[in-house]
Write a protein that holds these residues in place. Structure first.
Motif, short mmCIF file in Angstrom:
data_model
loop_
_atom_site.label_atom_id
_atom_site.label_comp_id
_atom_site.label_asym_id
_atom_site.label_seq_id
_atom_site.Cartn_x
_atom_site.Cartn_y
_atom_site.Cartn_z
N LEU A 80 12.49 1.22 -10.78
CA LEU A 80 11.40 2.03 -11.32
C LEU A 80 11.48 2.16 -12.84
O LEU A 80 10.56 2.63 -13.49
CB LEU A 80 11.42 3.43 -10.70
CG LEU A 80 10.97 3.48 -9.23
CD1 LEU A 80 11.35 4.81 -8.61
CD2 LEU A 80 9.47 3.25 -9.13
N GLY A 81 12.64 1.74 -13.37
CA GLY A 81 12.83 1.81 -14.82
C GLY A 81 12.99 3.24 -15.32
O GLY A 81 12.65 3.55 -16.46
N GLY A 82 13.50 4.12 -14.50
CA GLY A 82 13.72 5.51 -14.95
C GLY A 82 14.48 6.29 -13.91
O GLY A 82 14.62 5.86 -12.75
N LYS A 83 14.97 7.44 -14.31
CA LYS A 83 15.78 8.22 -13.37
C LYS A 83 14.88 9.12 -12.51
O LYS A 83 14.51 10.22 -12.91
CB LYS A 83 16.82 9.06 -14.11
CG LYS A 83 17.83 9.62 -13.16
CD LYS A 83 18.76 10.60 -13.83
CE LYS A 83 19.57 11.32 -12.77
NZ LYS A 83 20.22 12.49 -13.32
N TYR A 84 14.55 8.63 -11.34
CA TYR A 84 13.71 9.40 -10.41
C TYR A 84 14.55 10.11 -9.35
O TYR A 84 14.19 11.17 -8.86
CB TYR A 84 12.71 8.47 -9.71
CG TYR A 84 11.55 8.08 -10.61
CD1 TYR A 84 10.34 8.78 -10.54
CD2 TYR A 84 11.68 7.04 -11.53
CE1 TYR A 84 9.28 8.44 -11.37
CE2 TYR A 84 10.63 6.70 -12.36
CZ TYR A 84 9.43 7.40 -12.28
OH TYR A 84 8.38 7.07 -13.10
N SER A 85 15.68 9.47 -9.00
CA SER A 85 16.51 10.02 -7.92
C SER A 85 17.92 10.27 -8.44
O SER A 85 18.47 9.46 -9.20
CB SER A 85 16.53 9.04 -6.74
OG SER A 85 17.25 9.59 -5.66
N ALA A 86 18.51 11.36 -7.98
CA ALA A 86 19.85 11.74 -8.45
C ALA A 86 20.90 10.74 -7.95
O ALA A 86 20.84 10.28 -6.81
CB ALA A 86 20.19 13.13 -7.95
N VAL A 87 21.81 10.40 -8.84
CA VAL A 87 22.92 9.50 -8.50
C VAL A 87 24.20 10.32 -8.51
O VAL A 87 24.43 11.09 -9.42
CB VAL A 87 23.00 8.36 -9.54
CG1 VAL A 87 24.28 7.56 -9.38
CG2 VAL A 87 21.78 7.44 -9.42
N ARG A 88 24.98 10.21 -7.47
CA ARG A 88 26.24 10.97 -7.39
C ARG A 88 27.37 10.06 -6.93
O ARG A 88 27.14 9.12 -6.15
CB ARG A 88 26.11 12.10 -6.36
CG ARG A 88 25.20 13.25 -6.81
CD ARG A 88 25.89 14.10 -7.89
NE ARG A 88 25.08 15.23 -8.29
CZ ARG A 88 24.06 15.18 -9.14
NH1 ARG A 88 23.72 14.02 -9.67
NH2 ARG A 88 23.39 16.25 -9.47
N SER A 89 28.58 10.40 -7.36
CA SER A 89 29.73 9.61 -6.90
C SER A 89 30.17 10.07 -5.51
O SER A 89 30.93 9.39 -4.83
CB SER A 89 30.87 9.73 -7.89
OG SER A 89 31.16 11.10 -8.10
N THR A 90 29.68 11.24 -5.07
CA THR A 90 30.07 11.76 -3.75
C THR A 90 29.29 11.04 -2.65
O THR A 90 28.15 10.61 -2.85
CB THR A 90 29.75 13.26 -3.65
OG1 THR A 90 28.44 13.48 -4.17
CG2 THR A 90 30.75 14.09 -4.41
N ALA A 91 29.94 10.95 -1.46
CA ALA A 91 29.32 10.23 -0.33
C ALA A 91 28.13 11.01 0.23
O ALA A 91 28.10 12.23 0.18
CB ALA A 91 30.35 10.01 0.77
N ALA A 92 27.17 10.26 0.78
CA ALA A 92 25.98 10.83 1.44
C ALA A 92 25.30 11.88 0.58
O ALA A 92 24.89 12.93 1.06
CB ALA A 92 26.34 11.41 2.81
N ALA A 93 25.18 11.59 -0.71
CA ALA A 93 24.57 12.55 -1.64
C ALA A 93 23.08 12.69 -1.39
O ALA A 93 22.56 13.80 -1.23
CB ALA A 93 24.84 12.12 -3.07
#
Ligand SMILES: Nc1nc2c(ncn2[C@@H]2O[C@H](COP(=O)(O)OP(=O)(O)OP(=O)(O)O)[C@@H](O)[C@H]2O)c(=O)[nH]1
Ligand SMILES: [Mg+2]
Length: 596
Positions: A80-93
């Motif tokens: 999408l070329g942008g931050k729409y969804s949160a990215v986390r290092s934790t599992a099943a975020a």
């Protein structure tokens, strides 16, 4: 696409019939539980895909899916070329799906018309996808002005989550999608759960595009190529174009769609999607979905029909066993049956009286025969058994009661054995029915119902009269004795004393008096029985059959049917219509699914 409207109507009719059956079965939760197990795998095909109204705007739904923490949200943002969804290092975020689409689609989607089944909700920020407080059916909706017309891209929770709720969500999203981007990593490309998910997606005709994330660029992505190949084979995909994202630790904040690039070096995933014929893809997916739905539903409806068939056979089997058990019942005829002889002979009395001139000779001869053969037996009975004839009747009834109760108990025990070996849904209900049954009380009910019916029916009376009449005509000699005996009864008790005292061998007046007293009728019955001889069996068997039939009815009513109580209710429900309607609507769906 032509034909979409009739398809829609037929699928809606099938879905409605399914709902009716489902609702009807809810009063039998254990049975329903077994019956509907597995339907959750294919119901979403209707609810989240085929239920889309033909009038809704067309869109191509692209879902990003894969195992836990593989970088789905990262790939999603890159595309999408942008931050729409949160990215986390934790599992099943990511726990709630997020659909991004052009603004004009977003408003239709938020009205609930674009993606059926979900609860659409406008996303406020990227972190919304992490919010476990949101309803599990929630679909977060955001718009992205740069997206081409009709394109919907979704970030989704993992397909192999430790959180089972996510599996259901994954199932629904797979159903809703047309294209699935399979995000893999070197650690996750082989996981069984992940492979299963994509195998089914392939069977559903979804376009699957594998992306190897965090790929090592060494030797022309040698490792990523091998792993992608392995994945394609395991998921049974048909030579899909594959993509990769290079391992890059400085990824954060740098969302460039070109980073999700084709394995063959020809452009990016985004380019590929832009070139995809959306109308053709959607139509192909819809057709494959309908075929797969019919395939699963066919299996389900067949199982239901078999179940109904099994349940109705079970009722027949239980009834037959009650009948077989009843045929082992051997009641002995009592006074009521014996009384028929006497009544019959008495009905012949008029003729006898007319011939009374001969009577003295016949009476004497008859009395001699009767006396010689039977008086000893009767006298001995007279002394052994205390007077009352009722006592004998009571004993007879008691022996019947014992027999009937024993047969009832044996039947219930047999049902228990059978119930345990039935398939779980039915077994549970029958065992519960038998557990509720107080076998002893039921046996008593059966016994009361049967033993009190030991009298004679009109049918049997007619049978007896016909038989006696025939016998009377065929056995002149023997009937003389009976007539004579009846004559004695006519003049008894005083007369018999005289006759017996003159003609019997060694039986004196005191014994004869005993005979003539309370045992007169029994005495007569014995003689009649004796003289009637072979005809006795023919005479008794219909009566015995009647008794056995009465027992069979009582065994069904008090044991078999209470044990099957819930099973019979299930059968009634299934046969009342919803199953037939389900079959009818499914057949219609099958017809439209095979249309070219
Ligand atoms: N360096 C690097 N890190 C990545 C890459 N892709 C994902 N990550 C990291 O891996 C972690 C998980 O990424 P997500 O995109 O949240 O993964 P996901 O598959 O969406 O995870 P869930 O939603 O929890 O299943 C994050 O810490 C990301 O920064 C990549 O290509 N390079
Ligand atoms: Mg995620």
């Amino acid at each position: 696409m032509s034909g979409a409207a009739p398809q829609y109507e037929m699928i809606a009719a099938f879905r409605h019939a399914f709902g009716q059956l489902f609702d009807a079965m809810q009063s039998h939760p254990v049975f329903a539980g077994e019956m509907f197990t597995g339907t959750e795998a294919w119901l979403p095909l209707m609810d989240y895909k085929l239920a889309a109204e033909p009038s809704a705007p067309e869109c191509l739904v692209i879902a990003i899916a894969g195992g836990t923490n593989t970088g789905k949200s990262t790939v999603f943002n890159l595309m999408l070329g942008g931050k729409y969804s949160a990215v986390r290092s934790t599992a099943a975020a990511t726990c709630r799906p997020l659909a991004v689409m052009p603004p004009e689609l977003a408003s239709v989607c938020l009205d609930g018309r674009l993606l059926p089944g979900f609860l659409p909700k406008a996303a406020n920020e990227a972190e919304d996808t992490l919010d476990r407080g949101l309803h599990p059916e929630t679909l977060l909706v955001a718009d992205a002005p740069g997206l081409p017309d009709g394109m919907v891209i979704m970030d989704t929770p993992d397909v192999d989550s430790i959180d089972q709720k996510n599996w259901e969500i994954a199932n629904r999203l797979r159903a809703a999608s047309d294209v699935i981007i399979a995000v893999l990593t070197a650690e996750k490309y082989q996981d069984e759960k992940v492979i299963q998910f994509f195998r089914e997606a392939q069977a559903l005709g979804r376009v699957i595009l594998p992306v190897m994330n965090k790929a090592d660029g060494a030797n022309g992505h040698e490792v990523a190529r091998a792993q992608l190949e392995e994945f394609v084979k395991a998921a049974r995909l048909h030579h899909p174009p594959c993509f990769l994202v290079n391992h890059d630790f400085s990824l954060a904040g740098n969302y460039d769609p070109a980073r999700v690039m084709a394995l063959d070096g020809n452009g990016s995933l985004r380019d590929y999607l832009l070139e995809l014929d959306a109308t053709e893809t959607r139509a192909a997916v819809r057709e494959a979905t309908l075929r797969r739905l019919v395939f699963y539903a066919e299996d389900f409806v067949e199982r239901c029909e078999e179940q109904a068939e099994r349940v109705s056979r079970l009722k027949e089997e239980f009834d037959e066993r009650a009948d077989r058990m009843a045929r082992r019942y051997e009641p002995l005829p009592g006074a009521a049956v014996g009384g028929l002889f006497h009544e019959f002979v008495q009905s012949k009395r008029g003729r006898l009286d007319r011939a009374i001139g001969d009577a003295s000779r016949i009476v004497s001869q008859g009395a001699v025969v009767v006396g010689r053969t039977l008086s000893r037996i009767v006298v001995s009975r007279a002394t052994l058994e205390s007077a009352a004839r009722d006592n004998t009747e009571a004993k007879l009834q008691e022996s019947h009661r014992r027999q009937v109760e024993r047969l009832s108990q044996e039947l219930a025990a047999g049902y228990f054995d059978t119930a345990r070996n039935l398939d779980p849904a039915v077994s549970g209900m029958v065992v519960a029915g038998l557990d509720r049954l107080d076998t002893e009380a039921a046996a008593k009910c059966v016994s009361t119902a049967t033993v009190k019916a030991t009298g004679v029916s009109d049918d049997f009376r007619h049978h007896a009269e016909r038989l006696l009449e025939r016998w009377w005509d065929d056995h002149r000699g023997r009937r003389m004795v009976i007539e004579a005996l009846d004559k004695i009864l006519l003049v008894a008790p005083a007369g018999i004393a005289g006759v017996l005292s003159v003609h019997t061998a060694g039986v004196g007046l005191p014994e004869a008096m005993i005979v003539a007293g309370p045992f007169m009728e029994q005495f007569a019955a014995r003689v009649m029985e004796y003289q009637f001889g072979d005809a006795m069996f023919d005479f008794i068997s219909p009566w015995r059959k009647e008794q056995q039939e009465a027992l069979a009815r009582a065994l069904r009513e008090h044991i078999a049917h209470p044990a099957l109580d819930e099973v019979l209710q299930v059968l009634d429900t299934l046969e009342a219509g919803p199953l037939a309607e389900l079959r009818r609507t499914l057949n219609q769906c099958r017809q439209v699914s095979v249309k070219p």
